[in-house]
Design an enzyme around this catalytic site. Structure first.
Site, PDB file in Angstrom:
ATOM      1  N   SER A 174       0.844  -1.191   0.000  1.00 17.58           N
ATOM      2  CA  SER A 174       0.000   0.000   0.000  1.00 17.58           C
ATOM      3  C   SER A 174       0.879   1.241   0.000  1.00 17.58           C
ATOM      4  O   SER A 174       2.026   1.209   0.463  1.00 17.58           O
ATOM      5  CB  SER A 174      -0.878  -0.003   1.258  1.00 17.58           C
ATOM      6  N   TYR A 214      -1.500  -1.393  10.117  1.00 20.36           N
ATOM      7  CA  TYR A 214      -1.557  -1.695   8.689  1.00 20.36           C
ATOM      8  C   TYR A 214      -0.347  -1.120   7.965  1.00 20.36           C
ATOM      9  O   TYR A 214       0.311  -1.815   7.170  1.00 20.36           O
ATOM     10  CB  TYR A 214      -2.848  -1.125   8.108  1.00 20.36           C
TER      11      TYR A 214
END
Length: 267
Positions: A146, A159
């Site tokens: 990401s 995350y």
């Protein structure tokens, strides 16, 4: 109009896609199936695998319900894939989305969340590498990362930390196993129009949806969120022979989000 050549894979091969039930994972699986390849989709949520039953690809697509972080689940998927066609590609897409913060959550909770995201990628890489070495033919691994690995969003510490670790895993595995013909790359995604994104918008009124849409347009230089099919195209490229000299790379598939800096003269 600019012509874009679509990369395709020659000869039937098999692939394992974790988190293959929905969103990016399903888009990658569908893209591979459309190219005549075989796919084993690993998914924890049985409901998300309903699309496999009755699929036009028939026996070329197999569903495995289970946790991709568990080695026996991953090994089972690898054996199923290899039984259909040579296993040459593995996509580590499975992820857990849950925010936590150092000031509101205990360290054990945060570590568990980080581990939950990293574990599936480590397990997938380990099983794929061992299978490729045993087969003696090399292969490709694509890890899904990401933009947050480089530019975290507030509140998403577990995350963002996990995705940074996955990018480190990508580079280290590429160095360790390149001599055996094993390529390891990653795609770093921006905001993508998945079921999760649609559910996020569904809980808001029209004015809020418009505000989110404007914000997404501002964050991404291309002026919109990405499509799962666009991610799938990038992943298939990295799996293909067209990327035969690409390894240890983290390819941004983010509409420019990672390079977008706020202009102090804006507004």
């Amino acid at each position: 109009m600019t012509h874009v050549t679509r990369v395709t894979l020659r000869g039937m091969r098999s692939f394992v896609v974790t988190g293959g039930g929905r969103g990016v994972g399903r888009a990658v699986a569908e893209r591979l199936l459309a190219d005549g390849q075989a796919v084993v989709a690993i998914e924890l949520d049985a409901r998300a695998l309903a699309w496999v039953a009755g699929h036009p690809a028939g026996s070329r697509v197999v569903a495995v319900r289970g946790d991709a972080a568990l080695e026996d689940v991953a090994e089972h998927a690898a054996k199923l894939a290899a039984a259909i066609a040579p296993l040459t590609g593995w996509v580590n897409n499975a992820a857990l989305f849950r925010d936590a913060s150092l000031d509101t959550d205990d360290a054990a909770t945060i570590l568990d969340l980080i581990t939950s995201n990293v574990a599936a990628a480590v397990t997938g890489c380990a099983v794929a590498v061992k299978h490729y070495l045993a087969a003696g033919r090399g292969g490709a691994i694509v890890n899904v990362s990401s933009h947050q690995a480089q530019r975290p969003v507030r509140g998403a510490l577990p995350y963002a930390t996990a995705k940074a670790a996955i990018e480190g895993l990508t580079r280290a595995a590429a160095v360790d196993h390149g001599p055996a013909g094993i390529r390891v790359n990653a795609v770093a995604l921006g905001s993508i129009d998945t079921e999760r994104y649609a559910a996020f918008l569904a809980g808001r009124d029209a004015q809020e949806v418009a505000a989110v849409t404007r914000q997404m347009a501002e964050l991404h230089p291309l002026g919109r969120v990405g499509l799962t099919a666009e991610v799938a195209d990038a992943v298939v490229y990295l799996l293909s022979d067209a990327a035969s000299f690409v390894t240890g790379a983290v390819l941004p598939v983010d509409g420019g989000r990672a390079v977008r800096g706020p202009d102090p003269e804006e507004g």
